[in-house]
Scaffold this motif. Sequence first.
Motif, mmCIF file in Angstrom:
data_model
loop_
_atom_site.group_PDB
_atom_site.id
_atom_site.type_symbol
_atom_site.label_atom_id
_atom_site.label_comp_id
_atom_site.label_asym_id
_atom_site.label_seq_id
_atom_site.Cartn_x
_atom_site.Cartn_y
_atom_site.Cartn_z
ATOM 1 N N GLU A 107 6.066 11.621 4.461
ATOM 2 C CA GLU A 107 6.076 11.758 5.959
ATOM 3 C C GLU A 107 4.807 11.527 6.549
ATOM 4 O OE1 GLU A 107 9.001 11.931 7.800
ATOM 5 O OE2 GLU A 107 9.692 11.705 5.793
ATOM 6 N N GLU A 108 3.934 12.123 5.911
ATOM 7 C CA GLU A 108 2.390 11.880 6.398
ATOM 8 C C GLU A 108 1.966 10.286 6.188
ATOM 9 O OE1 GLU A 108 -0.784 14.424 4.665
ATOM 10 O OE2 GLU A 108 0.884 15.676 3.818
ATOM 11 N N GLY A 109 2.644 9.693 5.048
ATOM 12 C CA GLY A 109 2.364 8.289 4.899
ATOM 13 C C GLY A 109 2.968 7.398 6.063
ATOM 14 N N LYS A 110 4.201 7.700 6.713
ATOM 15 C CA LYS A 110 4.601 7.079 7.777
ATOM 16 C C LYS A 110 3.873 7.044 8.957
ATOM 17 C CE LYS A 110 9.468 7.653 6.507
ATOM 18 N NZ LYS A 110 10.833 8.463 6.545
ATOM 19 N N VAL A 111 3.207 8.479 9.368
ATOM 20 C CA VAL A 111 2.363 8.600 10.354
ATOM 21 C C VAL A 111 1.099 7.771 10.170
ATOM 22 C CG1 VAL A 111 0.708 10.072 11.320
ATOM 23 C CG2 VAL A 111 3.032 10.882 10.742
ATOM 24 N N ALA A 112 0.550 7.586 8.760
ATOM 25 C CA ALA A 112 -0.702 6.545 8.542
ATOM 26 C C ALA A 112 -0.186 5.277 8.859
ATOM 27 C CB ALA A 112 -1.112 7.032 7.078
ATOM 28 N N ILE A 113 0.990 4.707 8.494
ATOM 29 C CA ILE A 113 1.270 3.467 8.835
ATOM 30 C C ILE A 113 1.448 3.125 10.360
ATOM 31 C CG2 ILE A 113 3.327 1.741 8.427
ATOM 32 C CD1 ILE A 113 4.073 3.334 6.073
ATOM 33 N N THR A 114 2.102 4.117 10.940
ATOM 34 C CA THR A 114 1.988 4.122 12.402
ATOM 35 C C THR A 114 0.548 3.868 13.157
ATOM 36 O OG1 THR A 114 4.061 5.316 12.381
ATOM 37 C CG2 THR A 114 2.770 4.932 14.639
ATOM 38 N N ARG A 115 -0.216 4.724 12.490
ATOM 39 C CA ARG A 115 -1.898 4.615 13.048
ATOM 40 C C ARG A 115 -2.565 3.593 12.568
ATOM 41 N NH1 ARG A 115 -2.905 11.333 13.111
ATOM 42 N NH2 ARG A 115 -1.445 11.848 14.736
ATOM 43 N N GLU A 116 -1.928 2.771 11.530
ATOM 44 C CA GLU A 116 -2.701 1.676 10.877
ATOM 45 C C GLU A 116 -3.721 2.044 10.413
ATOM 46 O OE1 GLU A 116 -3.438 -1.240 13.907
ATOM 47 O OE2 GLU A 116 -1.449 -1.904 14.019
ATOM 48 N N MET A 117 -3.768 3.149 9.580
ATOM 49 C CA MET A 117 -4.951 3.890 8.821
ATOM 50 C C MET A 117 -5.225 2.926 7.672
ATOM 51 S SD MET A 117 -3.946 7.835 9.190
ATOM 52 C CE MET A 117 -5.240 8.475 8.045
ATOM 53 N N SER A 118 -6.341 3.192 6.962
ATOM 54 C CA SER A 118 -6.855 2.042 5.944
ATOM 55 C C SER A 118 -6.203 2.456 4.828
ATOM 56 C CB SER A 118 -8.432 2.320 5.546
ATOM 57 O OG SER A 118 -8.908 3.709 5.450
#
Length: 458
Positions: free
Chosen positions: A285-296
């Motif tokens: 779930e944290e990963g999905k947030v990271a994708i949405t925020r285009e994190m490195s």
Amino acid sequence: MSDQSIIRITRELHEIQKGGDLSIAAAFRDCNVRHVYALIIGPPDTPYEFGFFEFYCKFGKDYPTKAPSVNAMTTNMGRTRFNPNIYAAGKVCLSILGTWRGERGEEWSSAQGLESILISIQSLMSGNPYENEPGFEDVKSDEDKKNAQSYVDKIRHETLRTSIIERLEDYLAIPRDAPKLLATSMLPEHTHVNGSSSDDFEMGGDLTFEPFKDKCKLRFLWYYDSYHQTIDKEAVKFKDGVKFERMPFEGQGNTMDGAYQYTSLKRRLTTIKERMDQETERWAEEGKVAITREMSIATNLKRQYEQTIELYKQQDAIPVDIELVDNNPFVWQVTLVGRYNTNLDGGIVKARVNISPRFPTEQPRVRVETPLFHHRISSNGQLCYFSSQSDNLSQHIQAIISAIEDEDPAYDPRTLVNPEASKLLWGNADDKKVYNRRLRRSVADSLDLRDSRQESPA
């Protein structure tokens, strides 16, 4: 501190970190390489088995001419003496440290280093630590034999309670009934450790620095079956509330007092495992947030996934398929086809790789979803494997495949994540035949189970 001394310590730390030893680890804050934190994992087949014991090492400016100071930090808040040579106040008695008078030739020399110190400390964690106390080296009388067994029994209990369960509860913020105290709160003022006062020793180092958190978490998952097996076995011998026997050499605040509480330990162990599984699921779930925020980190994992796919396209000899679960680069599905004329022949092994948004600081957790009777796979599917490059996911995939396919491993009890399977694999010739049969049978059973699910009506 001289440049040569810094170079020497840095080199030793690098060698430990790259060595891949499963039972020792070392780390330091970037601001000061002289202050080193070390982790020793208790040896198998001892009362310290798979416990997490932390030490603080302070290197002086005259290192390696003079040995570093070493202090035990896993002491149950200064109340538990885990070994005749490891005091409740943290002192470690070793001839090479100059804290114990040993035989000629056992004293410190500049040829020794941090790894030899940690191995020497680990050697104290024997199957019969009672014999480490001077005057009790030869256990002959019935009373000594009884005391020796009682000492082993209570060390085993406190290893589980203090070094494993309470450590993981702290990591996961699981509350306990007893209030948490600072680990040094029980140290007497100006306690002398290896010739230095406790003030000089910084009272055991920085208690907020936790470089081994992920290492301990991952190994907890690996050794969970072993912990449970030990608790179930010992709970038959000791009713809850039975007090520990005090040893003849214990006293003056340097003891291991308490009572057996295996029912509570089992409950707490189960709770930790549940929290660990929840934490692993949250990574996705944290990963999905990271994708949405285009994190490195999301971009990095997607790139590593694509590179890994290309790598295995070029290696036709390895029958493996890798894909993302729900197009999430933080969750990889690995499908391995069993190779011809092996125990996995005809089988399809599926494993899920959960990757943390804090990778590589937190390492992947791998669960084999295909139910296999395998020495590297725990009863609930946790896979024990080792990657040569912690930040390279293609190397992780290679290590996962190697661990699953390995049919004739060298004896290594540190990989004991499935006690029943390991006992058979590393037993006699007949035992190994049983292991191979059970592994092949589990492969066939998993295929039957998969086929029945596919044929069942929607």
